[in-house]
Design an enzyme around this catalytic site. Structure first.
Site, mmCIF file in Angstrom:
data_model
loop_
_atom_site.group_PDB
_atom_site.id
_atom_site.type_symbol
_atom_site.label_atom_id
_atom_site.label_comp_id
_atom_site.label_asym_id
_atom_site.label_seq_id
_atom_site.Cartn_x
_atom_site.Cartn_y
_atom_site.Cartn_z
ATOM 1 C CD GLU A 69 19.946 17.536 -17.958
ATOM 2 O OE1 GLU A 69 20.778 17.247 -18.588
ATOM 3 O OE2 GLU A 69 18.834 18.052 -18.345
ATOM 4 C CE LYS A 241 21.657 18.882 -22.253
ATOM 5 N NZ LYS A 241 20.923 18.398 -20.876
ATOM 6 C CG ASP A 257 34.187 7.141 -27.491
ATOM 7 O OD1 ASP A 257 33.844 8.239 -27.435
ATOM 8 O OD2 ASP A 257 35.155 6.966 -28.496
ATOM 9 C CG HIS A 355 14.437 20.620 -14.780
ATOM 10 N ND1 HIS A 355 15.161 19.817 -15.384
ATOM 11 C CD2 HIS A 355 15.520 21.351 -14.536
ATOM 12 C CE1 HIS A 355 16.406 19.665 -15.633
ATOM 13 N NE2 HIS A 355 16.591 20.773 -14.616
HETATM 14 C C1 MEV Z 1 17.136 19.383 -21.080
HETATM 15 O O1 MEV Z 1 18.233 18.704 -20.720
HETATM 16 C C2 MEV Z 1 16.689 18.992 -22.507
HETATM 17 C C3 MEV Z 1 15.413 19.897 -23.017
HETATM 18 O O2 MEV Z 1 15.816 20.958 -23.283
HETATM 19 C C4 MEV Z 1 15.369 19.271 -24.553
HETATM 20 C C5 MEV Z 1 14.395 19.962 -25.368
HETATM 21 O O3 MEV Z 1 14.037 21.238 -25.344
HETATM 22 O O4 MEV Z 1 13.878 19.257 -26.254
HETATM 23 C C6 MEV Z 1 14.288 19.637 -22.545
#
Ligand code: MEV
Length: 403
Positions: A69, A241, A257, A355
């Site tokens: 990513e 995430k 793992d 991003h």
């Molecule tokens: C993207 O991979 C992760 C984010 O969405 C985490 C977040 O919103 O805190 C940028």
């Protein structure tokens, strides 16, 4: 011959006969991979990125992070650099052990107190049987028992020493279950297997002057975002995430793992009845304080760690002889770094600005154009904030027409 009994070359040939062409792979790699899994026919490669200066407990670490990513490695470096400018992260890992479960069917004649009295003997006998683990500092530490109708539940805590310990734990549990089958009133084993329930908890903390994140206003927005993650599962899961972007990346790099840690983190995030953010951020005086606690059942030896060349290379980056405890501290700190960078971006410019610039590099890599054209297209994409494949094609066409 069964498909799983074929050599990997024969399996690849079979796919070819089905009209499926595979990419080239060197024989040595193919055979090494064939030792790791079943029905192996190929490989998948992922980039190893570097977190340049992660300061944890007054040491600076170079940390390999594996991800497909865009932005994740950049975010980890951004967070790590903010931590380094404010004294680094402090972290503590409790290598308290991993859980195992044995569930047995019992008869009317079963007397729980008799078994309770016998548990120290059972633990001693098991540790004698698994002496090599005990020699490395591990072994069975504790057994808790509970009777529920016709079933007896045993919760076994096993110290896996420097390994993650899944295989060893399962062998221990099966051994204990077979010993227990001789006790009076025990009819038969239902199952004996490790539990991925959260254990091996690692906590880390960071304290940053608000000026480092752009001032008090931004810091309080970060704190508010964090607070929302404590009550709103839609935000909490996304926050987590972002943390897992860093955690999984270093787990993969170190041959650990990811699924076990992900599963345990899900339970840990829900331990108070609703799913919450794993981290929290708050403003205290002129400082922004962040903290994260995560279950990290990981190892630095065992499983495929020692035999994988790609993984061993990453241990050379981390520092030879690194312990599981230190690795867990590093991994939690990377999770917190990714989290801070994400919250900071969301609280200011929004996540897409950075991003999309990185995403543009992927688009450019796939463009059929000369190196100079690629550079010119990228410059136009960045200038006009247009980052899709279609935009890139459009700019390329435009550049060629202008020539
Ligand atoms: C993207 O991979 C992760 C984010 O969405 C985490 C977040 O919103 O805190 C940028």
């Amino acid at each position: 011959m069964k498909f799983y009994e074929l050599t990997p070359e024969k399996r690849r040939l079979w796919l070819k006969q089905q009209g499926i062409e595979l990419d080239e792979i060197d024989q040595q790699t193919l055979h090494a991979l064939n030792q790791l899994s079943e029905n192996v026919v190929g490989q998948l490669s992922l980039p190893v990125g570097l977190v340049k200066n992660l300061r944890v407990n007054d040491h600076s670490y170079l940390v390999p992070l594996v991800t497909e990513e865009p932005s994740v490695v950049a975010a980890a470096n951004h967070g790590a650099s903010l931590f380094a400018q404010s004294g680094g992260v402090t972290a503590r890992s409790f290598r308290n052990g991993i859980y195992g479960q044995i569930v047995l069917e019992i008869s009317e004649a079963f007397v729980i107190d008799n078994l309770k009295k016998n548990l120290p003997n059972l633990i001693a006998k098991t540790n004698k049987q698994f002496a090599s683990l005990v020699k490395h500092g591990g072994g069975v530490k504790e057994v808790k028992i509970k009777r529920q109708n016709t079933l007896l539940y045993l919760r076994v805590l096993i110290n896996p020493a420097e390994a993650m310990g899944a295989n060893r734990a399962n062998s221990i549990l099966e051994y204990m279950a077979s010993e227990l089958a001789n006790y009076s009133g025990i009819k038969k084993k239902l199952f004996a297997i490790l539990s991925n329930y959260p254990s091996q908890l690692t906590s880390c903390k960071a304290k940053l002057h608000v000026s480092l994140v752009g001032g008090a206003e931004v810091a309080s927005r970060i704190a508010l975002l964090s607070q929302i993650g404590q009550t709103d599962p839609y935000r909490a899961v996304t926050n987590n995430k972002g943390i897992m972007n860093g955690i999984d990346g270093v787990l993969l790099a170190s041959g650990n793992d990811t699924r076990a840690v992900e599963a345990a983190c899900g339970v840990w995030a829900s331990r108070q009845g609703t799913y919450r953010s794993l981290s929290s951020w708050q403003v205290e005086g002129e400082n922004l304080l962040g903290q994260l606690t995560v279950p990290l059942a990981l190892g630095t030896v065992g499983g495929s760690i020692n035999s994988r060349k790609d993984v061993q290379q990453n241990y050379r980056i981390l520092g030879q002889g690194i312990t599981s405890q230190v690795l867990a501290n590093i991994i939690a700190a990377v999770g917190l770094a990714n989290n801070l960078a994400a919250l900071l971006a969301i609280a200011t410019t929004g996540i897409q600005a950075g991003h999309m610039k990185l995403q543009a590099r992927n688009v450019i890599a796939n463009l059929v154009a000369s190196p100079q054209e690629k550079r010119d297209v990228l410059a136009l994409m960045t200038k006009q904030h247009l980052y899709s494949q279609t935009d890139a094609q459009k700019f390329l066409k435009q550049l060629r027409e202008e020539k």
